[in-house]
Motif scaffolding. Structure first.
Motif, PDB file in Angstrom:
ATOM      1  N   VAL A 253       9.810  30.202   9.548  1.00 46.38           N
ATOM      2  CA  VAL A 253       9.240  30.276   8.196  1.00 46.38           C
ATOM      3  C   VAL A 253       9.866  29.236   7.280  1.00 46.38           C
ATOM      4  N   LEU A 254      11.183  29.113   7.316  1.00 45.65           N
ATOM      5  CA  LEU A 254      11.858  28.144   6.458  1.00 45.65           C
ATOM      6  C   LEU A 254      11.484  26.711   6.834  1.00 45.65           C
ATOM      7  N   GLY A 255      11.378  26.433   8.133  1.00 47.29           N
ATOM      8  CA  GLY A 255      10.998  25.090   8.565  1.00 47.29           C
ATOM      9  C   GLY A 255       9.600  24.719   8.118  1.00 47.29           C
ATOM     10  N   THR A 256       8.675  25.675   8.220  1.00 50.59           N
ATOM     11  CA  THR A 256       7.301  25.425   7.777  1.00 50.59           C
ATOM     12  C   THR A 256       7.250  25.178   6.277  1.00 50.59           C
ATOM     13  N   GLY A 261       6.716  21.386   1.704  1.00 56.08           N
ATOM     14  CA  GLY A 261       7.271  20.875   0.453  1.00 56.08           C
ATOM     15  C   GLY A 261       7.453  19.366   0.486  1.00 56.08           C
ATOM     16  N   VAL A 262       7.940  18.835   1.610  1.00 56.63           N
ATOM     17  CA  VAL A 262       8.130  17.383   1.735  1.00 56.63           C
ATOM     18  C   VAL A 262       6.797  16.656   1.664  1.00 56.63           C
ATOM     19  N   MET A 263       5.789  17.192   2.334  1.00 55.17           N
ATOM     20  CA  MET A 263       4.475  16.572   2.297  1.00 55.17           C
ATOM     21  C   MET A 263       3.901  16.572   0.878  1.00 55.17           C
ATOM     22  N   CYS A 264       4.067  17.680   0.194  1.00 55.45           N
ATOM     23  CA  CYS A 264       3.579  17.755  -1.189  1.00 55.45           C
ATOM     24  C   CYS A 264       4.299  16.751  -2.089  1.00 55.45           C
ATOM     25  N   PHE A 265       5.587  16.570  -1.871  1.00 59.80           N
ATOM     26  CA  PHE A 265       6.357  15.634  -2.688  1.00 59.80           C
ATOM     27  C   PHE A 265       5.856  14.201  -2.525  1.00 59.80           C
TER      28      PHE A 265
END
Length: 322
Positions: A253-256, A261-265
């Motif tokens: 869950v944390l990895g997903t 979040g990185v992609m959104c950034f």
């Protein structure tokens, strides 16, 4: 009353007293009813008492016979006197000197019903048939179904015990119990529960694993004489909870979430950069704005001529009307 008559009267009284005492001393306790498996053996518990002091085995003779006919003997130390159908099948297990008359009948047949009674003969005293205490045997073709005790749900990696048991009447040849799993740690116990019945039980201990779930555990009981009985039960093994069962789902869950979040950034940063380029003077938006302004200026004379022609036509139409 003459002295002779008084003496005779006293002698008769003593005879009545002694006969009453002696008759009470001749007693026996025999299990009245026993169910026995055909082809197996049955042990009939029997104890007796006789008047006088206790005697050794050699001073007492034991006889077992049918209740209807005392001459139909099923056990005698002289085997020539035994009925042909019982020769070689009856054994006296009890010690007569200890007032034990227990009898074993081997190779039970479907007609070994009885009733059978015990008779004790003491040459120096008397003999007595205990016809009021006899045993009736009920032969059965099918053995009883075993009992299997277990937990409903097993836990992976936790040692578990199973108990398989059955009742029988042949303690000299108790049934053997086997398991479909390893028998290395199986403990067998055979105990007398009274009334001519024994119980044999086997305790199996093993540690289940996850691969054992939905498998069948089988307990097989082999009786003396060739008959057998089985019982099966399915196993349900619950997976053992440990720290990895908690860490792995949380890590997924944390990895997903981190990847999202990185992609959104990066996508947000890219769109902001494009908007800034469009809004800057050298950007595409600025160039498109200047091109649109020049086109409006170039088309302005055409719009003025069009307006002039429209006014001229309106004036000519007005003059015709007048």
């Amino acid at each position: 009353m003459s002295a002779r008559k008084r003496l005779l009267f006293r002698w008769l009284c003593l005879q009545v007293i002694f006969s009453t005492v002696f008759s009470k001393d001749w007693e026996a306790e025999v299990e009245p009813k026993i169910k026995a498996l055909v082809k197996s053996c049955v042990v009939v518990p029997c104890t007796f008492n006789y008047p006088g002091t206790q005697l050794p085995d050699s001073r007492i003779r034991a006889i077992w016979h049918t209740q209807k006919k005392g001459d139909d003997i099923i056990y005698h130390e002289d085997r020539t006197k035994v009925l042909d159908s019982f020769k070689g099948r009856t054994t006296l297990l009890g010690r007569l000197g200890q007032k034990n008359c227990t009898l074993e009948i081997d190779g039970v047949r479907d007609h070994d019903n009885g009733p059978f009674c015990f008779r004790a003969e003491i040459p120096t005293l008397d003999k007595y048939s205990f016809t009021e205490s006899c045993v009736t045997i009920f032969p059965t073709e099918d053995p009883d179904k075993p009992n299997l005790e277990k937990k409903e749900f097993l836990e992976e990696g936790v040692s578990t015990s199973f108990k398989c048991s059955t009742r029988h009447t042949c303690p000299s040849h108790p049934p053997t119990i086997t398991w479909s799993f390893s028998n290395n740690e199986a403990i067998v116990n055979n105990r007398d529960i009274g009334h001519g019945i024994w119980e044999v039980e086997s305790f199996l201990t093993f540690t289940p694993s996850e691969k054992d779930t939905h498998t069948e555990l089988t307990c097989t009981i082999n009786f003396y004489g060739g008959k057998h009985s089985t019982i099966q039960t399915p196993l349900y093994v619950k997976r053992k909870e440990n720290i990895f069962h908690i860490i792995i789902p949380v890590a997924v869950v944390l990895g997903t979430a981190l990847l999202f979040g990185v992609m959104c950034f990066f996508m947000s940063r890219k769109y902001k950069q494009q908007i800034q380029e469009l809004q800057s003077g050298n950007g595409i938006w600025s160039r498109m704005s200047r091109m649109s302004q020049r086109n409006r200026q170039r088309n302005q004379p055409d719009l003025n001529m069009a307006n002039l022609w429209s006014w001229t036509a309106a004036l000519a139409f007005s003059c015709k009307m007048f």
